[in-house]
Design a protein around this motif. Structure first.
Motif, PDB file in Angstrom:
ATOM      1  N   LYS A  81     -15.757 111.088  45.744  1.00  0.00           N
ATOM      2  CA  LYS A  81     -16.592 111.929  46.599  1.00  0.00           C
ATOM      3  C   LYS A  81     -16.872 111.294  47.955  1.00  0.00           C
ATOM      4  N   LEU A  82     -16.199 110.177  48.265  1.00  0.00           N
ATOM      5  CA  LEU A  82     -16.464 109.456  49.500  1.00  0.00           C
ATOM      6  C   LEU A  82     -15.815 110.125  50.703  1.00  0.00           C
ATOM      7  N   SER A  83     -16.563 110.192  51.790  1.00  0.00           N
ATOM      8  CA  SER A  83     -15.967 110.603  53.055  1.00  0.00           C
ATOM      9  C   SER A  83     -15.141 109.437  53.581  1.00  0.00           C
ATOM     10  N   VAL A 132      -9.360 114.994  60.085  1.00  0.00           N
ATOM     11  CA  VAL A 132      -8.949 116.358  59.733  1.00  0.00           C
ATOM     12  C   VAL A 132     -10.100 117.325  59.980  1.00  0.00           C
ATOM     13  N   HIS A 133     -11.296 116.966  59.516  1.00  0.00           N
ATOM     14  CA  HIS A 133     -12.489 117.794  59.712  1.00  0.00           C
ATOM     15  C   HIS A 133     -12.668 118.162  61.172  1.00  0.00           C
ATOM     16  N   GLU A 134     -12.635 117.154  62.043  1.00  0.00           N
ATOM     17  CA  GLU A 134     -12.879 117.423  63.466  1.00  0.00           C
ATOM     18  C   GLU A 134     -11.781 118.289  64.066  1.00  0.00           C
ATOM     19  N   PRO A 179     -14.698 104.083  54.883  1.00  0.00           N
ATOM     20  CA  PRO A 179     -13.401 103.703  54.301  1.00  0.00           C
ATOM     21  C   PRO A 179     -12.295 104.491  54.994  1.00  0.00           C
ATOM     22  N   GLN A 180     -11.110 103.957  55.020  1.00  0.00           N
ATOM     23  CA  GLN A 180     -10.034 104.646  55.731  1.00  0.00           C
ATOM     24  C   GLN A 180      -9.643 105.959  55.056  1.00  0.00           C
ATOM     25  N   LYS A 181      -9.653 105.973  53.705  1.00  0.00           N
ATOM     26  CA  LYS A 181      -9.238 107.162  52.968  1.00  0.00           C
ATOM     27  C   LYS A 181     -10.302 107.532  51.942  1.00  0.00           C
ATOM     28  N   SER A 182     -10.363 108.800  51.638  1.00  0.00           N
ATOM     29  CA  SER A 182     -11.357 109.279  50.674  1.00  0.00           C
ATOM     30  C   SER A 182     -10.903 109.027  49.242  1.00  0.00           C
ATOM     31  N   ALA A 183     -11.826 108.583  48.437  1.00  0.00           N
ATOM     32  CA  ALA A 183     -11.597 108.438  47.002  1.00  0.00           C
ATOM     33  C   ALA A 183     -12.817 109.006  46.298  1.00  0.00           C
ATOM     34  N   ALA A 223     -11.142 120.344  55.088  1.00  0.00           N
ATOM     35  CA  ALA A 223     -10.738 118.936  55.038  1.00  0.00           C
ATOM     36  C   ALA A 223     -10.607 118.459  53.593  1.00  0.00           C
ATOM     37  N   TRP A 224     -11.575 118.826  52.745  1.00  0.00           N
ATOM     38  CA  TRP A 224     -11.499 118.420  51.340  1.00  0.00           C
ATOM     39  C   TRP A 224     -10.386 119.158  50.605  1.00  0.00           C
TER      40      TRP A 224
END
Length: 233
Positions: free
Chosen positions: A173-175, A182-184, A167-171, A225-226
């Motif tokens: 607990k979804l990555s 951001v993570h990378e 998915p494009q954005k997290s909702a 990132a989270w």
């Protein structure tokens, strides 16, 4: 590759055109009219979208992420009880050292992310990994993207096919694509220089890391990132 106009080979590189990573190798000599042959890989980075759509998607998600990072910066500056609680929830501590690491790292992260263009994103390429100073990971099943932390010159982000179906954005607990970007970027040595602790991927696992290993949570890429992107449940 520039953002507009054309390169020395005449390929269009306008933001309104498709773009492709160019792999080239040539053998020539001093004879007049000798030719340089360039091989162009026109396979889209993501099989479910054109490269133009991919570029528009990742750069739009980047822009929104930067806005959220600026919000976190403001929270760290004001340092309200809610801001302190958020930091402690993700890192197990909200002491001065953690706060300082976040303030400095977020400032650097914004600069790096703002500097990303279409040319920063490529398909995984073991030879490219070696060229920027990393050993390719042979056990990469399930990987969605990777970078080489010391690659502060090009900030290249290798996109795996799995990325394309997030998915494009997290909702909840979804990555997501945005969380992955951001993570990378936190892995680069000129942002946070984070690492990936084993088993510390995902919202729930990062919460456990903060609770049980507050001494290392601030160095975990997914934790940062989270912290930036997680919506309050």
């Amino acid at each position: 590759m520039s953002d507009a106009g054309s390169n020395s080979y005449g390929f269009k590189t306008s933001e309104n055109e498709e773009w492709f990573e160019v792999h080239s190798s040539a053998v020539t000599n001093t004879n007049p009219g000798s030719m340089v042959y360039v091989s162009i890989d026109t396979t889209p980075i993501c099989p479910n979208m054109t490269d133009r759509e991919f570029r528009q998607t990742v750069l739009s998600l980047r822009d929104e992420a930067v806005k959220i990072i600026r919000q976190r910066q403001s929270e760290l500056s004001m340092w309200s009880p809610s801001a302190r609680d958020r930091v402690k929830a993700w890192f197990g501590s909200n002491d001065d050292a953690v706060r300082k690491t976040l303030i400095n790292g977020l400032n650097n992260l914004i600069q790096v992310m703002n500097g990303l263009t279409a040319s920063n994103f490529i398909r995984p390429d073991p030879e490219r990994d070696r060229a920027v100073g990393c050993t390719p990971n042979a056990n990469n099943r399930g990987e969605v993207a990777h970078v080489c932390g010391p690659d502060t010159a090009t900030h290249t982000i290798a996109i795996d096919t799995n990325f394309c179906y997030l998915p494009q954005k997290s909702a909840g607990k979804l990555s997501s694509m945005q969380l992955t970007l951001v993570h990378e970027c936190t892995h680069f040595m000129d942002t946070f220089g984070t690492i990936d602790y084993r088993g510390a991927y995902g919202r729930t696992a990062c919460g456990w890391l903060a609770r049980d290993h507050s001494d290392i949570a601030i160095n975990n890429a997914d934790s940062i990132a989270w912290y930036i992107l997680a919506r309050d449940e």
